[in-house]
Design a protein around this motif. Structure first.
Motif, mmCIF file in Angstrom:
data_model
loop_
_atom_site.group_PDB
_atom_site.id
_atom_site.type_symbol
_atom_site.label_atom_id
_atom_site.label_comp_id
_atom_site.label_asym_id
_atom_site.label_seq_id
_atom_site.Cartn_x
_atom_site.Cartn_y
_atom_site.Cartn_z
ATOM 1 N N ILE A 42 0.841 -1.209 0.000
ATOM 2 C CA ILE A 42 0.000 0.000 0.000
ATOM 3 C C ILE A 42 0.871 1.252 0.000
ATOM 4 O O ILE A 42 0.571 2.252 -0.665
ATOM 5 N N ALA A 43 1.979 1.187 0.746
ATOM 6 C CA ALA A 43 2.857 2.360 0.844
ATOM 7 C C ALA A 43 3.518 2.696 -0.480
ATOM 8 O O ALA A 43 3.751 3.888 -0.792
ATOM 9 N N VAL A 44 3.873 1.709 -1.286
ATOM 10 C CA VAL A 44 4.556 1.969 -2.557
ATOM 11 C C VAL A 44 3.580 2.098 -3.713
ATOM 12 O O VAL A 44 4.017 2.253 -4.868
ATOM 13 N N THR A 45 2.279 2.012 -3.443
ATOM 14 C CA THR A 45 1.292 2.156 -4.517
ATOM 15 C C THR A 45 1.384 3.528 -5.203
ATOM 16 O O THR A 45 1.296 3.607 -6.441
ATOM 17 N N LEU A 61 -7.472 -3.942 5.710
ATOM 18 C CA LEU A 61 -6.312 -3.833 4.824
ATOM 19 C C LEU A 61 -6.716 -3.950 3.358
ATOM 20 O O LEU A 61 -6.139 -3.262 2.486
ATOM 21 N N SER A 62 -7.694 -4.815 3.064
ATOM 22 C CA SER A 62 -8.168 -4.921 1.683
ATOM 23 C C SER A 62 -8.817 -3.611 1.243
ATOM 24 O O SER A 62 -8.631 -3.164 0.093
ATOM 25 N N GLY A 63 -9.571 -3.010 2.130
ATOM 26 C CA GLY A 63 -10.181 -1.717 1.802
ATOM 27 C C GLY A 63 -9.143 -0.628 1.583
ATOM 28 O O GLY A 63 -9.279 0.200 0.658
ATOM 29 N N MET A 64 -8.100 -0.600 2.393
ATOM 30 C CA MET A 64 -7.030 0.380 2.199
ATOM 31 C C MET A 64 -6.338 0.177 0.859
ATOM 32 O O MET A 64 -6.045 1.149 0.131
ATOM 33 N N SER A 65 -6.078 -1.101 0.516
ATOM 34 C CA SER A 65 -5.443 -1.370 -0.775
ATOM 35 C C SER A 65 -6.352 -0.980 -1.931
ATOM 36 O O SER A 65 -5.899 -0.403 -2.934
ATOM 37 N N LEU A 66 -7.647 -1.282 -1.790
ATOM 38 C CA LEU A 66 -8.613 -0.923 -2.834
ATOM 39 C C LEU A 66 -8.671 0.600 -3.012
ATOM 40 O O LEU A 66 -8.633 1.113 -4.156
ATOM 41 N N VAL A 80 -7.326 5.561 -6.027
ATOM 42 C CA VAL A 80 -6.857 6.957 -6.048
ATOM 43 C C VAL A 80 -5.687 7.115 -7.020
ATOM 44 O O VAL A 80 -5.647 8.055 -7.846
ATOM 45 N N VAL A 81 -4.732 6.197 -6.945
ATOM 46 C CA VAL A 81 -3.570 6.296 -7.827
ATOM 47 C C VAL A 81 -3.999 6.157 -9.291
ATOM 48 O O VAL A 81 -3.509 6.904 -10.185
ATOM 49 N N SER A 141 -8.954 -0.975 -9.518
ATOM 50 C CA SER A 141 -8.813 -1.302 -8.089
ATOM 51 C C SER A 141 -9.501 -2.621 -7.756
ATOM 52 O O SER A 141 -8.958 -3.439 -6.996
ATOM 53 N N LEU A 142 -10.689 -2.851 -8.321
ATOM 54 C CA LEU A 142 -11.376 -4.135 -8.076
ATOM 55 C C LEU A 142 -10.606 -5.288 -8.704
ATOM 56 O O LEU A 142 -10.515 -6.381 -8.118
ATOM 57 N N GLY A 143 -10.066 -5.075 -9.897
ATOM 58 C CA GLY A 143 -9.337 -6.155 -10.559
ATOM 59 C C GLY A 143 -8.079 -6.559 -9.840
ATOM 60 O O GLY A 143 -7.668 -7.729 -9.872
ATOM 61 N N LEU A 144 -7.417 -5.584 -9.161
ATOM 62 C CA LEU A 144 -6.194 -5.912 -8.435
ATOM 63 C C LEU A 144 -6.431 -6.320 -6.985
ATOM 64 O O LEU A 144 -5.491 -6.801 -6.327
ATOM 65 N N THR A 145 -7.652 -6.130 -6.480
ATOM 66 C CA THR A 145 -7.923 -6.414 -5.064
ATOM 67 C C THR A 145 -8.872 -7.583 -4.861
ATOM 68 O O THR A 145 -8.599 -8.494 -4.053
#
Length: 437
Positions: free
Chosen positions: A82-85, A114-119, A124-125, A154-158
């Motif tokens: 998440i930090a390097v996203t 954590l899944s929500g944060m990654s999503l 956003v990116v 985001s859905l495809g990667l999460t």
């Protein structure tokens, strides 16, 4: 433990926190790929950030190598991803980290957070990058494409790695639960097999004791009377031929009766042995069948052989009287039927007591008393001292010392009381009380 459980226990031989070497090699390969990917993506990041390219490559290598500890610290891997996203690197690390996080035994709220944060971070990116591309003119689509691209990316990667990880984790926990249940069932079956073997051994011992007791009662009494009559026959053969003929006839009748009872008993034992010879391919089933057969064979044998009853007691006393014993039989109370095992035990007690008188006190007067009570039946056989001390062994009857033991076992098995011992007058008394039901 089952074979699967043993193989699983032996497989825990990997280095450090890995259960298997195969897992360590897989994680090492994934970490290497992730490091190479992040290093390659660190080059454009360094140019955009205005830092040396070598610093961007080193940063990417270090960030991508974090995937090596995904099994030990999956939360740390996801946080690093998440930090390097924002730097647009670590896509492999993010996907594999989310899969590992979802498959671990962590609380669902942690996985969801954590899944929500990654999503959210990926959305956003993606939104910012697509908007920059549209502003530079690289993309000429409408404004609707911005949210569409952010949501789908985001859905495809999460979603796929999280859902797959949840499925694999649930399946792994199910397999572990089934393995534990199989191990528990194996232990229970082993315990049941041991108990079945103990029951089978106990049943065999009981059956051997019962057979020895029956053989002793049948052979000892009949043969003792035959020996007494044979001795009398030898003594009167020349003086009283008619009495010798009667004694010879009695010896023949008793021998035929003993042979008949022995044939019946041996026939039942042979039939019972043939009935339980059934092939079985399952060891536990064979143990269970053996235990069941051994435990029930005594009951089958006792039901198949019609034992003596109290109505034959007068005939028994008459046989002893015919052998020269002075016997006084007295019956008290109202005569009524009893269960077969009660009548058979009462008969055998009187029979064995009379046999002992023939062996040890030949010629002594004997009193046989039978009392029918409300809830029990009592019997007593008492003999006076023999008229001559040498008469006790005049017939040459051997004694194995098992008569009193067998009587006690029979009576106690039915919940009764058995007492035996010498009297003050020098004779011997055998007493037994058996519950009527």
């Amino acid at each position: 433990m089952t074979t699967t459980g043993e193989e699983h226990a032996r497989a825990l031989t990997g280095p450090w926190w890995w259960a298997r070497w195969r897992s360590a090699v897989l994680d090492g390969g994934l970490a290497l790929l992730s490091a190479v990917e992040c290093a390659a993506e660190g080059v454009p990041f360094a140019r955009e950030a205005g830092i040396p390219v070598s610093a961007g490559v080193v940063f990417g290598l270090i960030a991508g190598a974090v995937l090596l500890v995904r099994r030990k610290w999956p939360i740390a891997v996801v946080l690093v991803a998440i930090a390097v996203t924002p730097a647009e690197m670590g896509f492999l690390m993010g996907v594999v980290g989310l899969y590992t996080l979802a498959s671990c035994e962590l609380p669902r709220r942690v996985i969801g957070a954590l899944s929500g944060m990654s999503l959210l971070g990926t959305a956003v990116v993606t939104f910012v990058r697509v908007r920059q591309d549209m502003a530079r003119g690289d993309l000429t689509l409408g404004d609707w494409f911005l949210p569409f691209a952010a949501v789908t990316t985001s859905l495809g990667l999460t979603a796929p790695p999280v859902l797959l990880g949840l499925y694999v984790g649930a399946r792994r926990r199910l397999m572990e639960s089934l393995r534990e249940r199989a191990d528990s069932l194996e232990r229970e079956l082993q315990l049941l097999a041991e108990r079945a073997e103990e029951r089978a051994e106990w049943a065999r011992n009981e059956e051997r004791t019962r057979i020895a007791r029956e053989m002793h009662d049948v052979v000892a009494h009949r043969v003792s009377l035959m020996v007494v009559h044979a001795a009398a026959l030898q003594a009167v053969a020349r003086k009283d031929p008619e009495k010798a003929v009667r004694n010879a006839a009695l010896v023949g009748d008793m021998g035929r009766q003993a042979l008949t009872e022995l044939r019946e008993m041996l026939g039942v034992l042979r039939a019972g042995g043939d009935a339980v010879r059934r092939p079985s391919g399952v060891p536990l089933a064979a143990v269970g069948e053996a235990a069941e057969a051994a435990a029930s064979r005594a009951a089958v044998a006792s039901e198949a052989v019609e034992g003596p009853c109290l109505s034959e007691l007068e005939e028994l006393v008459g046989q002893s009287a015919a052998a020269g014993m002075v016997v006084d039989l007295s019956v008290e109370g109202e005569v009524r039927p009893y269960p077969a095992e009660v009548e058979q035990t009462a008969y055998r007690v009187v029979q064995e007591a009379l046999t002992n008188v023939h062996k040890h006190a030949a010629g002594a007067k004997t009193y046989v008393r039978l009392a029918h009570r409300v809830s029990e039946i009592a019997m007593q056989v008492e003999n006076e001292p023999p008229p001559e001390p040498a008469s006790a062994s005049s017939a040459g009857l051997p004694s194995g010392g098992n008569g009193l033991v067998g009587m006690r076992e029979r009576v106690v098995a039915l919940g009764g009381v058995f007492v035996s011992g010498p009297t003050e007058a020098g004779g011997f008394r055998v007493s037994a009380v058996i519950p009527a039901a």
